[in-house]
Each structure stands twice: as C-alpha cells, then as structure tokens.
Design an enzyme around this catalytic site. Structure first.
Site, PDB file in Angstrom:
ATOM      1  N   TYR A  51      69.888  46.282  22.034  1.00  0.00           N
ATOM      2  CA  TYR A  51      71.041  46.355  22.719  1.00  0.00           C
ATOM      3  C   TYR A  51      71.996  45.184  22.164  1.00  0.00           C
ATOM      4  O   TYR A  51      73.181  44.909  22.317  1.00  0.00           O
ATOM      5  CB  TYR A  51      70.877  46.338  24.139  1.00  0.00           C
ATOM      6  CG  TYR A  51      70.117  47.733  24.606  1.00  0.00           C
ATOM      7  CD1 TYR A  51      70.086  48.643  23.754  1.00  0.00           C
ATOM      8  CD2 TYR A  51      69.892  47.922  25.824  1.00  0.00           C
ATOM      9  CE1 TYR A  51      69.541  49.706  24.294  1.00  0.00           C
ATOM     10  CE2 TYR A  51      69.133  48.900  26.392  1.00  0.00           C
ATOM     11  CZ  TYR A  51      68.829  49.854  25.648  1.00  0.00           C
ATOM     12  OH  TYR A  51      68.247  50.906  25.711  1.00  0.00           O
ATOM     13  N   LYS A  80      62.335  46.297  25.390  1.00  0.00           N
ATOM     14  CA  LYS A  80      61.582  47.331  24.411  1.00  0.00           C
ATOM     15  C   LYS A  80      61.531  46.808  23.036  1.00  0.00           C
ATOM     16  O   LYS A  80      62.319  46.030  22.565  1.00  0.00           O
ATOM     17  CB  LYS A  80      62.659  48.585  24.093  1.00  0.00           C
ATOM     18  CG  LYS A  80      63.028  48.981  25.471  1.00  0.00           C
ATOM     19  CD  LYS A  80      63.912  50.419  25.504  1.00  0.00           C
ATOM     20  CE  LYS A  80      64.324  50.779  26.767  1.00  0.00           C
ATOM     21  NZ  LYS A  80      65.659  50.198  27.123  1.00  0.00           N
ATOM     22  N   HIS A 113      60.150  51.255  21.620  1.00  0.00           N
ATOM     23  CA  HIS A 113      61.672  52.075  21.890  1.00  0.00           C
ATOM     24  C   HIS A 113      61.530  53.347  21.202  1.00  0.00           C
ATOM     25  O   HIS A 113      62.234  54.461  21.607  1.00  0.00           O
ATOM     26  CB  HIS A 113      62.449  51.014  21.119  1.00  0.00           C
ATOM     27  CG  HIS A 113      63.881  51.174  21.600  1.00  0.00           C
ATOM     28  ND1 HIS A 113      64.977  50.215  21.815  1.00  0.00           N
ATOM     29  CD2 HIS A 113      64.679  52.127  21.972  1.00  0.00           C
ATOM     30  CE1 HIS A 113      66.036  50.453  22.439  1.00  0.00           C
ATOM     31  NE2 HIS A 113      65.912  51.905  22.557  1.00  0.00           N
TER      32      HIS A 113
HETATM   33  N1  NAP Z   1      65.066  54.042  25.419  1.00  0.00           N
HETATM   34  C1  NAP Z   1      66.195  54.692  24.874  1.00  0.00           C
HETATM   35  O1  NAP Z   1      66.108  54.986  23.755  1.00  0.00           O
HETATM   36  C2  NAP Z   1      67.162  54.489  25.772  1.00  0.00           C
HETATM   37  C3  NAP Z   1      68.186  55.378  25.319  1.00  0.00           C
HETATM   38  C4  NAP Z   1      69.519  55.556  26.015  1.00  0.00           C
HETATM   39  C5  NAP Z   1      69.730  54.618  27.277  1.00  0.00           C
HETATM   40  N2  NAP Z   1      68.660  54.009  27.738  1.00  0.00           N
HETATM   41  C6  NAP Z   1      68.499  53.208  29.011  1.00  0.00           C
HETATM   42  O2  NAP Z   1      69.323  53.833  29.907  1.00  0.00           O
HETATM   43  C7  NAP Z   1      70.418  53.236  30.528  1.00  0.00           C
HETATM   44  C8  NAP Z   1      71.340  54.313  30.856  1.00  0.00           C
HETATM   45  O3  NAP Z   1      71.836  55.241  29.991  1.00  0.00           O
HETATM   46  P1  NAP Z   1      73.348  55.201  29.277  1.00  0.00           P
HETATM   47  O4  NAP Z   1      73.419  53.888  29.476  1.00  0.00           O
HETATM   48  O5  NAP Z   1      73.125  55.984  28.068  1.00  0.00           O
HETATM   49  O6  NAP Z   1      74.028  56.026  29.943  1.00  0.00           O
HETATM   50  P2  NAP Z   1      74.507  56.721  31.577  1.00  0.00           P
HETATM   51  O7  NAP Z   1      73.712  55.551  32.628  1.00  0.00           O
HETATM   52  O8  NAP Z   1      73.959  58.000  31.692  1.00  0.00           O
HETATM   53  O9  NAP Z   1      76.055  56.464  31.609  1.00  0.00           O
HETATM   54  C9  NAP Z   1      76.646  55.206  31.659  1.00  0.00           C
HETATM   55  C10 NAP Z   1      78.129  55.443  31.847  1.00  0.00           C
HETATM   56  O10 NAP Z   1      78.189  55.990  32.960  1.00  0.00           O
HETATM   57  C11 NAP Z   1      79.519  55.207  33.698  1.00  0.00           C
HETATM   58  N3  NAP Z   1      79.217  55.202  34.932  1.00  0.00           N
HETATM   59  C12 NAP Z   1      78.308  54.502  35.546  1.00  0.00           C
HETATM   60  N4  NAP Z   1      78.199  54.788  37.204  1.00  0.00           N
HETATM   61  C13 NAP Z   1      79.403  55.347  37.171  1.00  0.00           C
HETATM   62  C14 NAP Z   1      80.085  55.749  38.337  1.00  0.00           C
HETATM   63  N5  NAP Z   1      79.555  55.724  39.503  1.00  0.00           N
HETATM   64  N6  NAP Z   1      81.183  56.370  38.164  1.00  0.00           N
HETATM   65  C15 NAP Z   1      81.878  56.747  37.104  1.00  0.00           C
HETATM   66  N7  NAP Z   1      81.295  56.415  35.823  1.00  0.00           N
HETATM   67  C16 NAP Z   1      80.112  55.720  36.007  1.00  0.00           C
HETATM   68  C17 NAP Z   1      79.433  53.714  32.902  1.00  0.00           C
HETATM   69  O11 NAP Z   1      80.731  53.131  32.873  1.00  0.00           O
HETATM   70  P3  NAP Z   1      80.998  51.847  33.511  1.00  0.00           P
HETATM   71  O12 NAP Z   1      79.918  50.740  33.025  1.00  0.00           O
HETATM   72  O13 NAP Z   1      82.280  51.628  33.435  1.00  0.00           O
HETATM   73  O14 NAP Z   1      80.478  52.010  35.034  1.00  0.00           O
HETATM   74  C18 NAP Z   1      78.955  54.226  31.396  1.00  0.00           C
HETATM   75  O15 NAP Z   1      79.987  54.731  30.852  1.00  0.00           O
HETATM   76  C19 NAP Z   1      70.981  52.553  29.283  1.00  0.00           C
HETATM   77  O16 NAP Z   1      71.851  51.613  29.523  1.00  0.00           O
HETATM   78  C20 NAP Z   1      69.706  52.079  28.725  1.00  0.00           C
HETATM   79  O17 NAP Z   1      69.097  50.855  29.529  1.00  0.00           O
HETATM   80  C21 NAP Z   1      67.410  53.668  26.812  1.00  0.00           C
END
Ligand code: NAP
Length: 320
Positions: A51, A80, A113
């Site tokens: 990240y 990771k 990862h």
């Molecule tokens: N292992 C892997 O390969 C992998 C892959 C993907 C993700 N991940 C992990 O999973 C975490 C979460 O997944 P993600 O980042 O892909 O997406 P997510 O959590 O599904 O969505 C994040 C998005 O939602 C918005 N958001 C959050 N809370 C909200 C609310 N209450 N109301 C409206 N919008 C909201 C955020 O904007 P704001 O920031 O403006 O609130 C951001 O645009 C990642 O950050 C990472 O740590 C791991």
C-alpha cells in the site's frame, strides 16, 4: 466507544471481528484516521507493504500508543508479505522492513498477500516487461515455510494468506507445520462466495472480508461491466432505511452476522465513526436473503491487471 466482538482463530488467539483497512488511505491522512478509528473502538488494523503508506500508518500507531488511546497488546496489527518477496531468503527481511516502517517489534498477523510470486527488483514492486508483470516461479508452499519460522522466532503471532483458492489452501495444509489462522478474501453482496464460505467453515479458519463495502474506489472497477458501489444499490438502501442505518453499516453487518471479520477502509472521520457502530442492531433472515440475492460474482479486486491473470498460481475463476 463501540463495543467489539472477537473471533477465535485456529491457534486459539483472539482477533477483533471489525477492523479498519488502509489501502488507498494516503500518508498525511491515514495517521489521523487511525487515531479516530482507535477512539471509536477499532482495534484490528489491516496494513500492507504494497500500500506504500506503512511509514505513515506507523506514525499513526505510534501516536495512538504515545497518547495512551490503546495498549499495544490490545491492538491486532496485520501486514502482508508482498509478492516480490516470496523467495524464502527474502521473507524475513521483508517482515523486518515492515516492522521498521510500522515502528513495531512484532505483528499480530502476517499474511501472504497472494500466492503469485513476482520477480524481486529493488525499488519496483511491479516490474514489467512489454506491459506484463515479470513473475517468479517460487512455490507459495516454500514461502509459507519461511513464514512459519517468523512465528517460531516470535516476530509474528499468527500467519495466514490472502487471495488463495481452496485448492491452494489444501496444498498449504498438506505441507504446513503451522496451519493458517486467517484467510483474507473479498466479500460483499455482489460477491458472496458461497462455496468458499463452506470451505472456510469446514476448515475452521477465520475469514477476514476485504472490500466489504465493494471498494468503490478500486481501480479495477474501470474495466468491469458490473455495478461498482453496493452502498448505492437500491436493495441495500432499502434495508438501511428499514433499520434506520447507513448502507455501509448494513454491508458490514452482512459479513459480521455470517461469523466473518471485516475491514472496511475509511479515511473520513464521520464514516469511521459510523462504521464502528455496527454492534447494536441485527439484520433478520429476510434482509440477509435479499442482500445475498444481489450476488453477481463481481470482484472489486480481481488481480488481473498487467497480465497477472496469466500467473500459474492465479487464484480466481476467470468466468466470475
Ligand atoms: N488482501 C488483499 O489483497 C486486499 C485487497 C483489497 C482490500 N484489502 C483490505 O481491505 C480493506 C477494505 O477494502 P477496500 O479498501 O478495497 O474497500 P472498502 O472498504 O470496501 O470501501 C472503501 C470505500 O468506501 C468508502 N467508505 C467507507 N466507509 C463509508 C461510509 N460509512 N459511507 C460511505 N462511504 C464509505 C471509503 O471512502 P472514505 O475513505 O472517504 O470513507 C472508500 O471509498 C482495504 O483497505 C485493505 O486493508 C485487502
């Protein structure tokens, strides 16, 4: 402060069921976001070397500890191992670099990862030739064996994997001295992964749901014909209205009520506070059924950018 619940991992350790994600949380903002998150009860923090923000995350964690907002032993900090460091000789140096950036002396959980090795090129996490990522052919089982040593050395309390399929997990189980405590995989109403859920329940491994809000900012959605933001889905909005909650809270409960963990990312203090308030209401069977019926196999993070889909260990079914 929000209450939280814990999942018991196969090793017997406890993991907070709700965590905060840090992908796409920029340096300069993520520090304060983490303080806000801890103030609202988040204890599980999902980070990754890939990240590119671990130094800033480390500053945020340092501030949290310095201000006494939480004790180190009450935090569950995850990072990771990036794909470039799959060669067993690279595993410990990669962890040590992450620990240095995060200003920690141990991690609660270290995840591979993905099963897909990439050539280790200094300063380039996605080295390419002719628009295609350069792979390495390191077997993820060998990488896992090097990760087991990190547990034995006390540098990480638990190990696990992300973006593995059941066949790859079975191979890992066949060779592992230490079984995975956690698997991270994407899950939200557009990607419910019923077969994977069955597998995970059978194995007793903890599933941390990544992209639980369907990751509307994910760069991968650009190419996708699927709906991209479950928070805007009329069905999700209707369930939210019924409970007097936000769509994000509904999506988080959708996973928690299945006995899974979730790590929604937010850098916005209001969203962080909202996302923490998910322990004082319940979805009913009808809500869960309606949400699950939205499944269309849409992946926010399909890992098929820059030719990764051609990797011999590419984990996902191309039809999804
Ligand atoms: N292992 C892997 O390969 C992998 C892959 C993907 C993700 N991940 C992990 O999973 C975490 C979460 O997944 P993600 O980042 O892909 O997406 P997510 O959590 O599904 O969505 C994040 C998005 O939602 C918005 N958001 C959050 N809370 C909200 C609310 N209450 N109301 C409206 N919008 C909201 C955020 O904007 P704001 O920031 O403006 O609130 C951001 O645009 C990642 O950050 C990472 O740590 C791991």
């Amino acid at each position: 402060m929000a209450s939280t619940t814990f999942l018991t991992l196969p090793s017997g350790r406890k993991m907070p069921q709700l965590g905060i994600g840090t992908w796409l949380s920029p340096a300069g903002i993520v520090q304060d976001a983490l303080e806000v998150a801890v103030k609202h009860g988040f204890r599980h923090i999902d980070c990754a070397y890939f990240y590119g923000n671990e130094e800033a995350v480390g500053e945020g964690l340092h501030n949290v500890l310095k201000k006494g907002l939480a004790k180190r032993e009450d935090l569950f900090i995850v990072s990771k191992l990036w794909n470039s460091f799959h060669d067993p000789k690279d595993v410990k140096p990669a962890l040590m670099e992450t620990l240095k950036l995060l200003k920690l002396d141990y991690l609660d959980l270290y995840l591979m990862h993905s099963p897909m090795g990439i050539k280790n090129v200094k300063g380039d996490l996605l080295p390419q030739k002719d628009g295609q990522v350069i792979f390495s052919d390191v077997d993820y089982v060998d990488t896992w064996k090097a990760m087991e040593k990190l547990v034995e050395e006390g540098l990480v309390k638990s190990i696990g994997v992300a973006n593995f399929n059941p066949q790859q997990l079975d191979r890992l189980y066949a060779h592992a001295k230490i079984c995975p405590d956690v698997v991270q995989a994407e899950r939200h109403p557009y990607l419910t992964q019923c077969e994977f859920l069955e597998y995970v329940k059978k194995k007793g491994i903890a599933w941390v749901c990544i992209s639980p809000l369907s990751s509307p900012e994910s760069p991968f959605w650009k190419e996708s014909p699927h709906p991209k933001n479950a928070m805007e889905d009329p069905v999700v909005k209707a369930v939210a209205k019924k409970h007097g909650r936000s769509p994000a809270q509904i999506l988080i409960r959708f996973n928690l009520q299945c006995g899974l963990a979730a790590v929604p990312k937010s850098q916005n203090p209001k969203h962080i506070e909202e996302n923490a308030k998910v322990f004082d209401f319940c979805l009913d069977e009808e809500d869960l059924k309606k949400l699950a019926a939205l499944n269309c196999g849409a992946r926010a993070v399909p890992w098929d950018l820059l030719g990764m889909g051609k990797h011999k260990y590419y984990p996902f079914c191309k039809k999804e």
